[in-house]
Design a protein around this motif. Sequence first.
Motif, short mmCIF file in Angstrom:
data_model
loop_
_atom_site.label_atom_id
_atom_site.label_comp_id
_atom_site.label_asym_id
_atom_site.label_seq_id
_atom_site.Cartn_x
_atom_site.Cartn_y
_atom_site.Cartn_z
N VAL A 23 0.80 -1.23 -0.07
CA VAL A 23 0.12 0.15 0.07
C VAL A 23 0.74 1.15 0.07
O VAL A 23 0.68 2.27 -0.78
N ALA A 24 1.87 1.23 0.83
CA ALA A 24 2.99 2.39 0.81
C ALA A 24 3.40 2.69 -0.49
O ALA A 24 3.42 3.72 -0.85
N GLU A 25 3.84 1.68 -1.00
CA GLU A 25 4.61 1.62 -2.46
C GLU A 25 3.45 2.40 -3.44
O GLU A 25 3.86 3.02 -4.34
N ALA A 26 2.19 1.84 -3.50
CA ALA A 26 1.24 2.18 -4.30
C ALA A 26 1.09 3.72 -4.15
O ALA A 26 0.76 4.30 -5.11
N ARG A 27 0.94 4.14 -2.97
CA ARG A 27 0.68 5.41 -2.67
C ARG A 27 1.97 6.54 -3.25
O ARG A 27 1.57 7.38 -3.63
N VAL A 32 3.57 10.33 -7.28
CA VAL A 32 4.36 10.79 -8.49
C VAL A 32 3.67 10.96 -9.64
O VAL A 32 3.64 11.92 -10.43
N ALA A 33 2.59 9.96 -9.87
CA ALA A 33 1.74 10.06 -11.17
C ALA A 33 0.76 11.47 -10.93
O ALA A 33 0.78 11.99 -11.89
N LEU A 34 0.36 11.63 -9.75
CA LEU A 34 -0.59 12.68 -9.56
C LEU A 34 0.28 14.16 -9.76
O LEU A 34 -0.40 15.13 -10.37
N ARG A 35 1.46 14.19 -9.19
CA ARG A 35 2.25 15.41 -9.42
C ARG A 35 2.42 15.72 -10.81
O ARG A 35 2.50 16.71 -11.11
N ALA A 36 3.11 14.51 -11.40
CA ALA A 36 3.36 14.84 -12.71
C ALA A 36 2.28 15.19 -13.78
O ALA A 36 1.80 16.16 -14.38
N GLU A 37 0.95 14.65 -13.33
CA GLU A 37 -0.30 14.91 -13.96
C GLU A 37 -0.73 16.55 -13.86
O GLU A 37 -1.20 17.34 -14.62
N GLN A 38 -0.62 17.00 -12.50
CA GLN A 38 -0.70 18.37 -12.11
C GLN A 38 0.32 19.35 -12.83
O GLN A 38 -0.05 20.12 -13.37
N GLU A 39 1.45 19.02 -12.78
CA GLU A 39 2.35 19.68 -13.46
C GLU A 39 2.05 19.98 -14.89
O GLU A 39 2.24 20.91 -15.54
N LYS A 40 1.61 18.52 -15.54
CA LYS A 40 1.38 18.90 -17.18
C LYS A 40 0.20 19.39 -17.35
O LYS A 40 0.31 20.26 -18.38
N GLU A 47 -10.02 17.95 -9.16
CA GLU A 47 -9.94 17.42 -10.58
C GLU A 47 -9.23 16.09 -10.57
O GLU A 47 -9.68 15.22 -11.36
N LEU A 48 -8.12 16.16 -9.88
CA LEU A 48 -7.46 14.89 -9.84
C LEU A 48 -8.25 13.84 -9.04
O LEU A 48 -8.04 12.76 -9.52
N ALA A 49 -8.68 14.07 -7.87
CA ALA A 49 -9.67 13.13 -7.24
C ALA A 49 -10.79 12.67 -8.12
O ALA A 49 -11.15 11.49 -7.93
N GLN A 50 -11.20 13.45 -9.04
CA GLN A 50 -12.13 12.91 -9.85
C GLN A 50 -11.59 11.93 -10.82
O GLN A 50 -12.20 10.88 -11.31
N SER A 57 -9.99 9.94 -1.89
CA SER A 57 -10.82 10.94 -1.71
C SER A 57 -9.59 12.40 -1.95
O SER A 57 -8.65 12.21 -1.72
N ARG A 58 -10.64 13.55 -1.75
CA ARG A 58 -9.68 14.74 -2.29
C ARG A 58 -8.50 14.68 -0.82
O ARG A 58 -7.35 15.29 -1.37
N PRO A 59 -8.73 14.52 0.51
CA PRO A 59 -7.90 14.56 1.33
C PRO A 59 -6.69 13.54 0.99
O PRO A 59 -5.51 14.15 1.13
N LEU A 60 -6.91 12.47 0.47
CA LEU A 60 -5.62 11.60 0.30
C LEU A 60 -5.13 11.90 -0.96
O LEU A 60 -3.78 11.86 -0.88
N VAL A 61 -5.74 12.38 -1.96
CA VAL A 61 -5.29 13.28 -3.25
C VAL A 61 -4.01 14.29 -2.64
O VAL A 61 -3.00 14.33 -3.03
N LEU A 62 -4.66 15.10 -1.88
CA LEU A 62 -3.81 16.27 -1.30
C LEU A 62 -2.46 15.65 -0.47
O LEU A 62 -1.37 16.04 -0.65
N ARG A 63 -2.83 14.64 0.25
CA ARG A 63 -1.54 14.08 0.90
C ARG A 63 -0.69 13.46 0.17
O ARG A 63 0.67 13.37 0.02
N ALA A 64 -1.23 12.79 -0.92
CA ALA A 64 -0.37 12.45 -2.05
C ALA A 64 0.47 13.06 -2.75
O ALA A 64 1.77 12.99 -3.14
N LEU A 65 -0.17 14.26 -3.12
CA LEU A 65 0.52 15.47 -3.85
C LEU A 65 1.65 16.05 -3.10
O LEU A 65 2.66 16.51 -3.57
#
Length: 69
Positions: A23-27, A32-40, A47-50, A57-65
Amino acid sequence: MTTGPPPTVSEAVDVVLEALSKVAEARVLLGVALRAEQEKTGASANELAQRVHGAMSRPLVLRALRNSD
């Protein structure tokens, strides 16, 4: 579960720790994928949460970012 004999506590702990590690590796990978998508694309956290189709959830997306590589 199984119909065989129950695992030992040690075996069960090993399985749990392995699952948590995955789970930690997947997060990290998702972060990494979310930050790359956000930068691109400039996508917001909402939007990323959707885009992850309810997997996070959005809080988990924010933590991942926020996590660094």
